[in-house]
Design a protein around this motif. Structure first.
Motif, PDB file in Angstrom:
ATOM      1  N   UNK A   1       2.727 -82.355  52.418  1.00  0.00           N
ATOM      2  CA  UNK A   1       3.286 -82.254  53.763  1.00  0.00           C
ATOM      3  C   UNK A   1       4.680 -81.661  53.769  1.00  0.00           C
ATOM      4  N   UNK A   2       5.252 -81.491  52.571  1.00  0.00           N
ATOM      5  CA  UNK A   2       6.588 -80.881  52.408  1.00  0.00           C
ATOM      6  C   UNK A   2       7.630 -81.535  53.315  1.00  0.00           C
ATOM      7  N   UNK A   3       7.628 -82.859  53.349  1.00  0.00           N
ATOM      8  CA  UNK A   3       8.480 -83.577  54.291  1.00  0.00           C
ATOM      9  C   UNK A   3       9.788 -84.066  53.682  1.00  0.00           C
ATOM     10  N   UNK A   4       9.846 -84.221  52.347  1.00  0.00           N
ATOM     11  CA  UNK A   4      11.061 -84.716  51.706  1.00  0.00           C
ATOM     12  C   UNK A   4      11.898 -83.538  51.221  1.00  0.00           C
ATOM     13  N   UNK A   5      13.153 -83.507  51.682  1.00  0.00           N
ATOM     14  CA  UNK A   5      14.063 -82.441  51.280  1.00  0.00           C
ATOM     15  C   UNK A   5      14.865 -82.917  50.067  1.00  0.00           C
ATOM     16  N   UNK A   6      14.670 -82.268  48.906  1.00  0.00           N
ATOM     17  CA  UNK A   6      15.325 -82.705  47.671  1.00  0.00           C
ATOM     18  C   UNK A   6      16.819 -82.373  47.639  1.00  0.00           C
ATOM     19  N   UNK A   7      17.280 -81.558  48.552  1.00  0.00           N
ATOM     20  CA  UNK A   7      18.694 -81.198  48.588  1.00  0.00           C
ATOM     21  C   UNK A   7      19.514 -82.151  49.463  1.00  0.00           C
ATOM     22  N   UNK A   8      18.897 -82.649  50.531  1.00  0.00           N
ATOM     23  CA  UNK A   8      19.633 -83.515  51.462  1.00  0.00           C
ATOM     24  C   UNK A   8      19.237 -84.989  51.362  1.00  0.00           C
ATOM     25  N   UNK A   9      18.067 -85.277  50.761  1.00  0.00           N
ATOM     26  CA  UNK A   9      17.562 -86.652  50.719  1.00  0.00           C
ATOM     27  C   UNK A   9      16.857 -87.066  51.991  1.00  0.00           C
ATOM     28  N   UNK A  10      16.716 -86.146  52.942  1.00  0.00           N
ATOM     29  CA  UNK A  10      16.114 -86.456  54.248  1.00  0.00           C
ATOM     30  C   UNK A  10      14.603 -86.246  54.210  1.00  0.00           C
ATOM     31  N   UNK A  11      13.897 -87.153  54.872  1.00  0.00           N
ATOM     32  CA  UNK A  11      12.455 -87.016  55.101  1.00  0.00           C
ATOM     33  C   UNK A  11      12.287 -86.671  56.574  1.00  0.00           C
ATOM     34  N   UNK A  12      11.538 -85.604  56.861  1.00  0.00           N
ATOM     35  CA  UNK A  12      11.263 -85.201  58.242  1.00  0.00           C
ATOM     36  C   UNK A  12       9.773 -85.367  58.507  1.00  0.00           C
ATOM     37  N   UNK A  13       9.414 -86.199  59.493  1.00  0.00           N
ATOM     38  CA  UNK A  13       7.997 -86.459  59.787  1.00  0.00           C
ATOM     39  C   UNK A  13       7.329 -85.178  60.283  1.00  0.00           C
ATOM     40  N   UNK A  14       6.339 -84.668  59.546  1.00  0.00           N
ATOM     41  CA  UNK A  14       5.688 -83.428  59.971  1.00  0.00           C
ATOM     42  C   UNK A  14       4.701 -83.630  61.123  1.00  0.00           C
ATOM     43  N   UNK A  15       4.199 -84.871  61.275  1.00  0.00           N
ATOM     44  CA  UNK A  15       3.236 -85.174  62.339  1.00  0.00           C
ATOM     45  C   UNK A  15       3.517 -86.574  62.868  1.00  0.00           C
ATOM     46  N   UNK A  16       3.032 -86.845  64.060  1.00  0.00           N
ATOM     47  CA  UNK A  16       3.098 -88.205  64.613  1.00  0.00           C
ATOM     48  C   UNK A  16       2.219 -89.111  63.761  1.00  0.00           C
ATOM     49  N   UNK A  17       2.632 -90.342  63.561  1.00  0.00           N
ATOM     50  CA  UNK A  17       1.791 -91.286  62.831  1.00  0.00           C
ATOM     51  C   UNK A  17       2.542 -92.540  62.448  1.00  0.00           C
ATOM     52  N   UNK A  18       1.818 -93.441  61.811  1.00  0.00           N
ATOM     53  CA  UNK A  18       2.405 -94.664  61.267  1.00  0.00           C
ATOM     54  C   UNK A  18       2.639 -94.419  59.778  1.00  0.00           C
ATOM     55  N   UNK A  19       3.859 -94.613  59.338  1.00  0.00           N
ATOM     56  CA  UNK A  19       4.264 -94.320  57.966  1.00  0.00           C
ATOM     57  C   UNK A  19       4.685 -95.608  57.255  1.00  0.00           C
ATOM     58  N   UNK A  20       4.472 -95.637  55.961  1.00  0.00           N
ATOM     59  CA  UNK A  20       4.949 -96.731  55.120  1.00  0.00           C
ATOM     60  C   UNK A  20       5.945 -96.134  54.124  1.00  0.00           C
ATOM     61  N   UNK A  21       7.143 -96.689  54.085  1.00  0.00           N
ATOM     62  CA  UNK A  21       8.186 -96.205  53.187  1.00  0.00           C
ATOM     63  C   UNK A  21       8.601 -97.316  52.230  1.00  0.00           C
ATOM     64  N   UNK A  22       8.892 -96.943  50.984  1.00  0.00           N
ATOM     65  CA  UNK A  22       9.501 -97.878  50.037  1.00  0.00           C
ATOM     66  C   UNK A  22      10.668 -97.167  49.353  1.00  0.00           C
ATOM     67  N   UNK A  23      11.688 -97.928  49.067  1.00  0.00           N
ATOM     68  CA  UNK A  23      12.799 -97.383  48.307  1.00  0.00           C
ATOM     69  C   UNK A  23      13.289 -98.451  47.341  1.00  0.00           C
ATOM     70  N   UNK A  24      13.689 -97.990  46.169  1.00  0.00           N
ATOM     71  CA  UNK A  24      14.184 -98.874  45.120  1.00  0.00           C
ATOM     72  C   UNK A  24      15.577 -98.412  44.731  1.00  0.00           C
ATOM     73  N   UNK A  25      16.493 -99.380  44.669  1.00  0.00           N
ATOM     74  CA  UNK A  25      17.856 -99.074  44.239  1.00  0.00           C
ATOM     75  C   UNK A  25      18.153 -99.954  43.025  1.00  0.00           C
ATOM     76  N   UNK A  26      18.633 -99.311  41.956  1.00  0.00           N
ATOM     77  CA  UNK A  26      19.007-100.015  40.731  1.00  0.00           C
ATOM     78  C   UNK A  26      20.532-100.054  40.656  1.00  0.00           C
ATOM     79  N   UNK A  27      21.072-101.264  40.514  1.00  0.00           N
ATOM     80  CA  UNK A  27      22.529-101.396  40.378  1.00  0.00           C
ATOM     81  C   UNK A  27      22.878-101.563  38.900  1.00  0.00           C
ATOM     82  N   UNK A  28      24.034-101.006  38.516  1.00  0.00           N
ATOM     83  CA  UNK A  28      24.515-101.147  37.142  1.00  0.00           C
ATOM     84  C   UNK A  28      25.096-102.525  36.903  1.00  0.00           C
ATOM     85  N   UNK A  29      25.556-102.737  35.686  1.00  0.00           N
ATOM     86  CA  UNK A  29      26.140-104.033  35.325  1.00  0.00           C
ATOM     87  C   UNK A  29      27.345-104.336  36.220  1.00  0.00           C
ATOM     88  N   UNK A  30      27.409-105.578  36.683  1.00  0.00           N
ATOM     89  CA  UNK A  30      28.500-106.065  37.534  1.00  0.00           C
ATOM     90  C   UNK A  30      28.696-105.194  38.780  1.00  0.00           C
TER      91      UNK A  30
END
Length: 196
Positions: free
Chosen positions: A97-126
């Motif tokens: 669907x070419x919806x995720x822009x690797x330069x900006x980090x933005x996802x643009x919905x190409x069509x109307x619909x119900x979407x499921x998103x997940x994101x994981x963030x890893x924190x360093x020590x302390x």
């Protein structure tokens, strides 16, 4: 006078019999029409079922054409991320669907619909990192990745289900007001990522 009354009564009885006959005939016609109406309803239901099956097949083909899948992660961590800093997932492994822009980090919905998103963030020590999933620019989800009091890495995943219109944008920034400490980690053995 009695004869006149009898004639009147006879005529009246005849009219009643005629009207009863007419009523009986109308009731018979109504029954026939009710049967016809039931048959028409049955036929309409059959046609409606056929149309529904046809629409399901058509919609199924359309849905297959409009599937959107993506998965990207940060190629490197982020030292000292600032408040409301958009995370950029510059390594994109799948982008149907070419919806995720690797330069900006933005996802643009190409069509109307119900979407499921997940994101994981890893924190360093302390470290502790607050991040959000934002849609047009309203926050829909937030996670806190906290390894501040332990000398180890820590990963947290958030999930959001949202109904989007075509053209809506979705992105993952650090929190706009909460204090952030330390680093976001993304390396071979642990990824800060975004998928849907």
């Amino acid at each position: 006078m009695v004869m006149t009354m009898n004639e009147y009564s006879s005529r009246h009885d005849r009219q009643i019999r005629i009207q009863k006959g007419q009523i009986h005939e109308q009731q018979r016609r109504i029954q026939v029409q009710e049967i016809q109406i039931r048959n028409l309803h049955r036929q309409l239901n059959e046609v409606g079922n056929q149309i529904t099956k046809s629409e399901r097949k058509s919609n199924s083909k359309e849905r297959k054409k409009q599937l959107v899948h993506f998965y990207g992660y940060m190629s490197n961590g982020e030292a000292q991320p600032g408040k409301h800093q958009i995370l950029v997932f510059d390594v994109v492994r799948i982008n149907v669907g070419l919806a995720l822009n690797k330069h900006s980090g933005m996802f643009y919905a190409p069509v109307y619909g119900v979407y499921v998103f997940t994101w994981t963030v890893v924190s360093g020590k302390h470290s502790y990192i607050y991040s959000q999933l934002v849609i047009n620019p309203d926050p829909f989800g937030v996670i806190q990745t906290d390894s501040d009091e332990i000398g180890d890495f820590h990963a947290v995943t958030g999930t959001v289900v949202a109904e989007l219109n075509q053209g809506d944008d979705v992105y993952i920034p650090s929190h706009p007001t909460n204090y952030i400490k330390g680093v976001i980690v993304s390396q071979d053995d642990m990824r800060t990522s975004f998928s849907g």
